[in-house]
Motif scaffolding. Sequence first.
Motif, PDB file in Angstrom:
ATOM      1  N   ASN A  29      -7.789   8.451  -9.455  1.00 17.80           N
ATOM      2  CA  ASN A  29      -8.521   7.584  -8.519  1.00 17.80           C
ATOM      3  C   ASN A  29      -8.116   6.123  -8.595  1.00 17.80           C
ATOM      4  O   ASN A  29      -8.767   5.262  -8.000  1.00 17.80           O
ATOM      5  CB  ASN A  29     -10.028   7.712  -8.775  1.00 17.80           C
ATOM      6  CG  ASN A  29     -10.554   9.073  -8.375  1.00 17.80           C
ATOM      7  OD1 ASN A  29     -10.141   9.622  -7.357  1.00 17.80           O
ATOM      8  ND2 ASN A  29     -11.445   9.628  -9.193  1.00 17.80           N
ATOM      9  N   GLN A  30      -7.079   5.807  -9.332  1.00 16.75           N
ATOM     10  CA  GLN A  30      -6.667   4.421  -9.452  1.00 16.75           C
ATOM     11  C   GLN A  30      -5.638   4.078  -8.368  1.00 16.75           C
ATOM     12  O   GLN A  30      -4.987   4.951  -7.806  1.00 16.75           O
ATOM     13  CB  GLN A  30      -6.072   4.168 -10.839  1.00 16.75           C
ATOM     14  CG  GLN A  30      -7.074   4.419 -11.960  1.00 16.75           C
ATOM     15  CD  GLN A  30      -6.498   4.127 -13.325  1.00 16.75           C
ATOM     16  OE1 GLN A  30      -5.340   3.724 -13.441  1.00 16.75           O
ATOM     17  NE2 GLN A  30      -7.301   4.337 -14.362  1.00 16.75           N
ATOM     18  N   GLY A  31      -5.492   2.792  -8.115  1.00 11.97           N
ATOM     19  CA  GLY A  31      -4.471   2.335  -7.178  1.00 11.97           C
ATOM     20  C   GLY A  31      -4.896   2.448  -5.725  1.00 11.97           C
ATOM     21  O   GLY A  31      -5.937   3.010  -5.385  1.00 11.97           O
ATOM     22  N   ASP A  32      -4.035   1.924  -4.850  1.00  9.58           N
ATOM     23  CA  ASP A  32      -4.322   1.882  -3.412  1.00  9.58           C
ATOM     24  C   ASP A  32      -3.438   2.900  -2.704  1.00  9.58           C
ATOM     25  O   ASP A  32      -2.282   2.632  -2.394  1.00  9.58           O
ATOM     26  CB  ASP A  32      -4.042   0.458  -2.878  1.00  9.58           C
ATOM     27  CG  ASP A  32      -4.258   0.360  -1.373  1.00  9.58           C
ATOM     28  OD1 ASP A  32      -4.936   1.255  -0.815  1.00  9.58           O
ATOM     29  OD2 ASP A  32      -3.732  -0.584  -0.754  1.00  9.58           O
ATOM     30  N   GLY A  69      -0.369  13.073  15.935  1.00  5.91           N
ATOM     31  CA  GLY A  69      -0.643  11.726  16.443  1.00  5.91           C
ATOM     32  C   GLY A  69      -1.314  10.856  15.392  1.00  5.91           C
ATOM     33  O   GLY A  69      -0.963   9.676  15.229  1.00  5.91           O
ATOM     34  N   GLN A  70      -2.254  11.433  14.664  1.00  5.72           N
ATOM     35  CA  GLN A  70      -2.934  10.670  13.607  1.00  5.72           C
ATOM     36  C   GLN A  70      -1.975  10.333  12.467  1.00  5.72           C
ATOM     37  O   GLN A  70      -2.032   9.234  11.895  1.00  5.72           O
ATOM     38  CB  GLN A  70      -4.122  11.471  13.070  1.00  5.72           C
ATOM     39  CG  GLN A  70      -5.253  11.652  14.074  1.00  5.72           C
ATOM     40  CD  GLN A  70      -6.451  12.344  13.466  1.00  5.72           C
ATOM     41  OE1 GLN A  70      -6.887  12.017  12.364  1.00  5.72           O
ATOM     42  NE2 GLN A  70      -6.987  13.321  14.194  1.00  5.72           N
ATOM     43  N   LEU A  71      -1.097  11.270  12.143  1.00  9.49           N
ATOM     44  CA  LEU A  71      -0.113  11.018  11.088  1.00  9.49           C
ATOM     45  C   LEU A  71       0.838   9.896  11.507  1.00  9.49           C
ATOM     46  O   LEU A  71       1.164   9.009  10.696  1.00  9.49           O
ATOM     47  CB  LEU A  71       0.647  12.308  10.797  1.00  9.49           C
ATOM     48  CG  LEU A  71       1.604  12.327   9.610  1.00  9.49           C
ATOM     49  CD1 LEU A  71       1.668  13.722   8.988  1.00  9.49           C
ATOM     50  CD2 LEU A  71       3.000  11.903  10.027  1.00  9.49           C
ATOM     51  N   MET A  72       1.258   9.900  12.767  1.00 10.04           N
ATOM     52  CA  MET A  72       2.132   8.842  13.270  1.00 10.04           C
ATOM     53  C   MET A  72       1.434   7.492  13.203  1.00 10.04           C
ATOM     54  O   MET A  72       2.044   6.475  12.824  1.00 10.04           O
ATOM     55  CB  MET A  72       2.573   9.161  14.701  1.00 10.04           C
ATOM     56  CG  MET A  72       3.489  10.370  14.810  1.00 10.04           C
ATOM     57  SD  MET A  72       3.645  11.016  16.501  1.00 10.04           S
ATOM     58  CE  MET A  72       4.534   9.680  17.315  1.00 10.04           C
ATOM     59  N   ASP A  73       0.154   7.453  13.545  1.00 12.75           N
ATOM     60  CA  ASP A  73      -0.608   6.200  13.478  1.00 12.75           C
ATOM     61  C   ASP A  73      -0.664   5.668  12.051  1.00 12.75           C
ATOM     62  O   ASP A  73      -0.644   4.444  11.833  1.00 12.75           O
ATOM     63  CB  ASP A  73      -2.033   6.418  13.991  1.00 12.75           C
ATOM     64  CG  ASP A  73      -2.091   6.655  15.500  1.00 12.75           C
ATOM     65  OD1 ASP A  73      -1.116   6.314  16.196  1.00 12.75           O
ATOM     66  OD2 ASP A  73      -3.118   7.182  15.972  1.00 12.75           O
ATOM     67  N   ALA A  74      -0.714   6.583  11.070  1.00 14.90           N
ATOM     68  CA  ALA A  74      -0.853   6.172   9.671  1.00 14.90           C
ATOM     69  C   ALA A  74       0.371   5.429   9.152  1.00 14.90           C
ATOM     70  O   ALA A  74       0.273   4.667   8.182  1.00 14.90           O
ATOM     71  CB  ALA A  74      -1.125   7.393   8.793  1.00 14.90           C
ATOM     72  N   VAL A  75       1.537   5.652   9.790  1.00 14.54           N
ATOM     73  CA  VAL A  75       2.752   4.981   9.312  1.00 14.54           C
ATOM     74  C   VAL A  75       3.227   3.895  10.274  1.00 14.54           C
ATOM     75  O   VAL A  75       4.338   3.383  10.136  1.00 14.54           O
ATOM     76  CB  VAL A  75       3.889   6.005   9.070  1.00 14.54           C
ATOM     77  CG1 VAL A  75       3.500   6.970   7.967  1.00 14.54           C
ATOM     78  CG2 VAL A  75       4.250   6.758  10.344  1.00 14.54           C
ATOM     79  N   ARG A 128       4.924   1.637   0.789  1.00  6.27           N
ATOM     80  CA  ARG A 128       5.657   2.833   0.396  1.00  6.27           C
ATOM     81  C   ARG A 128       5.017   4.062   1.031  1.00  6.27           C
ATOM     82  O   ARG A 128       3.794   4.151   1.136  1.00  6.27           O
ATOM     83  CB  ARG A 128       5.650   2.979  -1.129  1.00  6.27           C
ATOM     84  CG  ARG A 128       6.417   4.181  -1.626  1.00  6.27           C
ATOM     85  CD  ARG A 128       6.592   4.154  -3.134  1.00  6.27           C
ATOM     86  NE  ARG A 128       5.319   4.225  -3.829  1.00  6.27           N
ATOM     87  CZ  ARG A 128       5.193   4.240  -5.160  1.00  6.27           C
ATOM     88  NH1 ARG A 128       6.272   4.128  -5.915  1.00  6.27           N
ATOM     89  NH2 ARG A 128       4.016   4.327  -5.726  1.00  6.27           N
ATOM     90  N   VAL A 129       5.859   4.988   1.462  1.00  6.62           N
ATOM     91  CA  VAL A 129       5.395   6.247   2.050  1.00  6.62           C
ATOM     92  C   VAL A 129       5.846   7.392   1.151  1.00  6.62           C
ATOM     93  O   VAL A 129       7.022   7.501   0.817  1.00  6.62           O
ATOM     94  CB  VAL A 129       5.952   6.444   3.476  1.00  6.62           C
ATOM     95  CG1 VAL A 129       5.541   7.819   4.026  1.00  6.62           C
ATOM     96  CG2 VAL A 129       5.467   5.333   4.403  1.00  6.62           C
ATOM     97  N   ILE A 130       4.903   8.240   0.770  1.00  2.00           N
ATOM     98  CA  ILE A 130       5.208   9.479   0.065  1.00  2.00           C
ATOM     99  C   ILE A 130       5.092  10.600   1.092  1.00  2.00           C
ATOM    100  O   ILE A 130       4.030  10.820   1.668  1.00  2.00           O
ATOM    101  CB  ILE A 130       4.237   9.733  -1.101  1.00  2.00           C
ATOM    102  CG1 ILE A 130       4.248   8.563  -2.085  1.00  2.00           C
ATOM    103  CG2 ILE A 130       4.582  11.054  -1.796  1.00  2.00           C
ATOM    104  CD1 ILE A 130       5.544   8.382  -2.836  1.00  2.00           C
ATOM    105  N   LYS A 178       0.849  -1.190   0.000  1.00  2.00           N
ATOM    106  CA  LYS A 178       0.000   0.000   0.000  1.00  2.00           C
ATOM    107  C   LYS A 178       0.888   1.245   0.000  1.00  2.00           C
ATOM    108  O   LYS A 178       2.063   1.196   0.379  1.00  2.00           O
ATOM    109  CB  LYS A 178      -0.921   0.007   1.211  1.00  2.00           C
ATOM    110  CG  LYS A 178      -0.223   0.019   2.559  1.00  2.00           C
ATOM    111  CD  LYS A 178      -1.261  -0.004   3.679  1.00  2.00           C
ATOM    112  CE  LYS A 178      -0.594  -0.023   5.062  1.00  2.00           C
ATOM    113  NZ  LYS A 178      -1.586  -0.047   6.155  1.00  2.00           N
ATOM    114  N   THR A 179       0.306   2.331  -0.431  1.00  2.00           N
ATOM    115  CA  THR A 179       1.009   3.607  -0.453  1.00  2.00           C
ATOM    116  C   THR A 179       0.325   4.557   0.519  1.00  2.00           C
ATOM    117  O   THR A 179      -0.879   4.793   0.433  1.00  2.00           O
ATOM    118  CB  THR A 179       1.013   4.221  -1.861  1.00  2.00           C
ATOM    119  OG1 THR A 179       1.727   3.350  -2.749  1.00  2.00           O
ATOM    120  CG2 THR A 179       1.685   5.586  -1.854  1.00  2.00           C
TER     121      THR A 179
END
Length: 425
Positions: free
Chosen positions: A63-66, A103-109, A117-119, A40-41
């Motif tokens: 809108n394509q991809g995950d 805090g929410q951003l930290m949870d996302a990774v 992958r992280v952008i 996932k990205t």
Amino acid sequence: MSSSHDIRHFLDVLFRAAIRAADPAFCLPPSLPPLSARGKTVVIGAGKAAAAMAAALEDHWGNQGDYSGIVITRYGHEVPTSRIRVLSAAHPVPDAAGMEATGQLMDAVTGLSAEDRVICLISGGGSALLVKPVAPITLGEKQELNQKLLKSGASISEMNCVRRHISQVKGGKLAAMCFPAQVHMFAISDVPGDDFLDIASGPTCADPTTCDDALAILQRYGIAPATSILSVLQNKTGETIKPGDARLATVTSEMIATPQMALQAAADICQQNGISAHILGDRIEGEARDVARVMAGIALQIRHHGQPFARPCILLSGGETTVTIRGQGRGGRNVEFLLALAHALKGEKGIYAIAGDTDGIDGLEEIAGAFIVPDTIARAEKAGMNIGNELADNNAHGFFEKLGDSIITGPTLTNVNDFRAILVT
């Protein structure tokens, strides 16, 4: 350019061109990788341009991809997105909304795999928007320290060194949380020298500085921090991620917009209009009023002696100056530069200037910058203002507002820091 009005318009065109060169819709898509079919990205980011960068990414990928994610931007800098959530917080002094969003951003990774992958979309302002102090430091204690740093005259690099060492996410710590996922960081630079470590205090970068360095900076500027901050620095519990750390081996970084690019865009327009443009530097630092005195000296040398450049010409410069606040007025570093420049020029004929912050906010107000023209001082005196007194009171916004010479752009949704242009005719 036959009139003062025409000259002001031309200088404004240069400023807008500099801003446009750093527009995420223009500078981000060419650098984005194709969507990955594996894992996932997750898209994360912070800064005044973060929402605009997220929108540019969505327009490019569609809108394509995950992919999904969270970015944090300054209040008023939001733009519509569909997949990536845009959260808002305070700048330049962090607030509770910034802590919650971080805090929410930290949870996302959290819990990513090597297939993921992280952008990471980073721009100026991220230092205040990414706020998660090391325990037991409280938000109030961090806010107090931020205010003291902003008023101290410390450089952006010095302020960021301190910030990194009391944060859970800065100085490479955010990238370490993403490990073992691949991290692709894209940055819009708002700092002299375009050092990744100083953009949003380097959340994905190795940091060679130490807690001892941060303590030395506080001592240098006579800043007494809260006991909890002193403890974190002395005990080194806020130490950052160092060069060679294996958790940063999967990180790549790319600069997509810089102050130099913005200055070059303005220089190109000058050349198209038959005016020679000279970029004096994209990383000029120091007290705004000291930089102004030097620039005034150069402009006067050109005006009277044709050295080091023939006139007419435009002097362009960028970077990030500082202001040591001594008065009670309203201002910012770009308008303080202009006020000091006008004071040093003493109404010299044939010299005009513009200065502004490319994010549209100079200081704490929604005022980007201002103009000066040869009759600036004369008009000020007619309006009952003494330029020396206004400068001593750090009241540049009040000064230029009264003259009708302020520049208001609204949030530009990008930030490559200061822009200064001086025309010598």
